[in-house]
Write an enzyme that holds these catalytic residues in place. Structure first.
Site, mmCIF file in Angstrom:
data_model
loop_
_atom_site.group_PDB
_atom_site.id
_atom_site.type_symbol
_atom_site.label_atom_id
_atom_site.label_comp_id
_atom_site.label_asym_id
_atom_site.label_seq_id
_atom_site.Cartn_x
_atom_site.Cartn_y
_atom_site.Cartn_z
ATOM 1 N N ASP A 46 -7.015 8.678 -38.911
ATOM 2 C CA ASP A 46 -6.706 9.491 -40.588
ATOM 3 C C ASP A 46 -6.077 8.340 -41.072
ATOM 4 O OD1 ASP A 46 -7.704 11.302 -42.502
ATOM 5 O OD2 ASP A 46 -5.878 11.496 -42.776
ATOM 6 N N TYR A 51 1.055 7.126 -47.640
ATOM 7 C CA TYR A 51 1.707 7.370 -46.097
ATOM 8 C C TYR A 51 2.357 6.443 -46.346
ATOM 9 C CZ TYR A 51 -2.047 10.848 -45.393
ATOM 10 O OH TYR A 51 -2.793 11.809 -45.330
ATOM 11 N N LYS A 76 -7.339 6.903 -48.058
ATOM 12 C CA LYS A 76 -7.247 7.592 -49.679
ATOM 13 C C LYS A 76 -6.948 6.926 -50.748
ATOM 14 C CE LYS A 76 -6.679 11.458 -46.438
ATOM 15 N NZ LYS A 76 -5.667 10.842 -45.660
ATOM 16 N N HIS A 107 -7.424 10.629 -53.613
ATOM 17 C CA HIS A 107 -6.617 11.360 -52.634
ATOM 18 C C HIS A 107 -6.055 12.625 -52.768
ATOM 19 C CE1 HIS A 107 -2.833 10.783 -49.141
ATOM 20 N NE2 HIS A 107 -2.951 12.445 -49.368
HETATM 21 C C1 1BO Z 1 0.657 14.173 -49.961
HETATM 22 C C2 1BO Z 1 0.194 13.891 -49.200
HETATM 23 C C3 1BO Z 1 -0.926 15.150 -48.220
HETATM 24 C C4 1BO Z 1 -1.865 14.732 -46.717
HETATM 25 O O1 1BO Z 1 -2.610 13.457 -47.311
#
Ligand code: 1BO
Length: 297
Positions: A46, A51, A76, A107
């Site tokens: 994932d 990120y 995402k 997201h």
């Molecule tokens: C800002 C990222 C939160 C978890 O996906």
């Protein structure tokens, strides 16, 4: 028996445990992904554009030697791409070095200015440059087009409240298959989980162990359950999500922990209930996100 995979509402299978990569440092994440797939048996990774480590995630997938077709890969759509969904996906695909995703999620239900900083555009006063002229329904319609194009197999949402999910469910041609949210012993998300279940949507849990140095790992009720089964609290927390039908995404870059996080046990219904109701005994904890994100629930 713990469940090794769940069926999505479009008939596809998703491995029940995935390696989370949020806050996995560059320089560490490629090896973590490679180890998870090659040595620890993971088939589900994932990630997310936000990120800032997708290139390494892709390198880890390739270095594992396991064919791409055997790996369930999620990413995402970041907030600055709500008005250019396909471009957002294409950037992610290029970073990962793949030509399709198994799952692509919105997201956050928070569109941001697409013309400023790629990830965190700011207004003159320093606050996040969110925009309010992009209905979430329009972003979802563009996500659906990605399924039509074959670039993604399934689509879903992340950090969506019941109210936000209702907006999508009211207009969708393709239903979201999952809603990925923070969930652990101190944040069971019971109401949201019930709503998702009623609508054929699976819940996915990020931060299932709480954050680093989380008090959850020292909780006496959880320690008692762990001792009874002769396992760690981590195994109890991950198994808890699995046993109650939630896809769980533990994050680690440490080989021993990555391997341990894939071990699942059976808990009793009483134990699951004890964990699910910890919030009712005053044990509530949630990641403190900045204002732009924390106001959506
Ligand atoms: C800002 C990222 C939160 C978890 O996906």
């Amino acid at each position: 028996m713990p469940t090794t995979s769940f069926k999505l509402n479009n008939g596809r299978e998703i491995p029940s445990v995935g390696l989370g990569t949020w806050q996995s440092a560059p320089g560490e994440v490629a090896n973590a992904v490679k180890y998870a797939i090659k040595d620890a048996g993971y088939r589900h990774i994932d990630g997310a554009f936000c990120y800032e480590n997708e290139k390494e995630v892709g390198e880890g997938v390739k270095a594992s030697g396991v064919p791409r077709s055997e790996i369930f890969l999620t990413s995402k759509l970041w907030c600055t791409y709500h008005t250019k969904v396909e471009a957002g996906l294409d950037e992610t695909l290029a970073e990962l070095g793949t030509d399709y995703l198994d799952l692509f999620l919105i997201h956050w239900p928070v569109p941001m200015n697409p013309n400023g900083h790629k990830r965190f555009p700011k207004k003159a006063d320093g606050s996040m440059d969110t925009i309010n002229d992009r209905p979430i329904e329009d972003t979802w319609r563009d996500m659906e087009k990605l399924v039509d194009s074959g670039k993604v197999k399934s689509i879903g949402v992340s950090n969506f409240s019941i109210a936000n999910m209702k907006k999508i469910l009211a207009i969708c041609r393709i239903k979201p298959v999952v809603n990925q949210v923070e969930s652990h012993a101190y944040l069971s998300q019971r109401e949201l989980k019930k709503f998702c279940e009623e609508n054929g949507v699976l819940l996915q849990a990020y931060s299932p162990l709480g954050s680093t140095d989380s008090p959850i790992l020292k909780d006496e009720e959880l320690l008692a359950i762990a001792n009874k089964h002769n396992v760690s609290v981590g195994t109890v927390l991950i198994s808890y999500q699995n046993n109650r039908g939630v896809i769980v995404l533990p994050k680690s870059v440490t080989p021993a922990r990555i391997a341990a996080n894939a071990q699942l046990i059976d808990l009793t219904p009483e134990e699951i209930n004890t964990i699910e109701t910890m919030e009712d005994r005053g044990k509530r904890l949630r990641i403190v996100f900045p204002d732009w994100a924390s106001t959506i629930f």
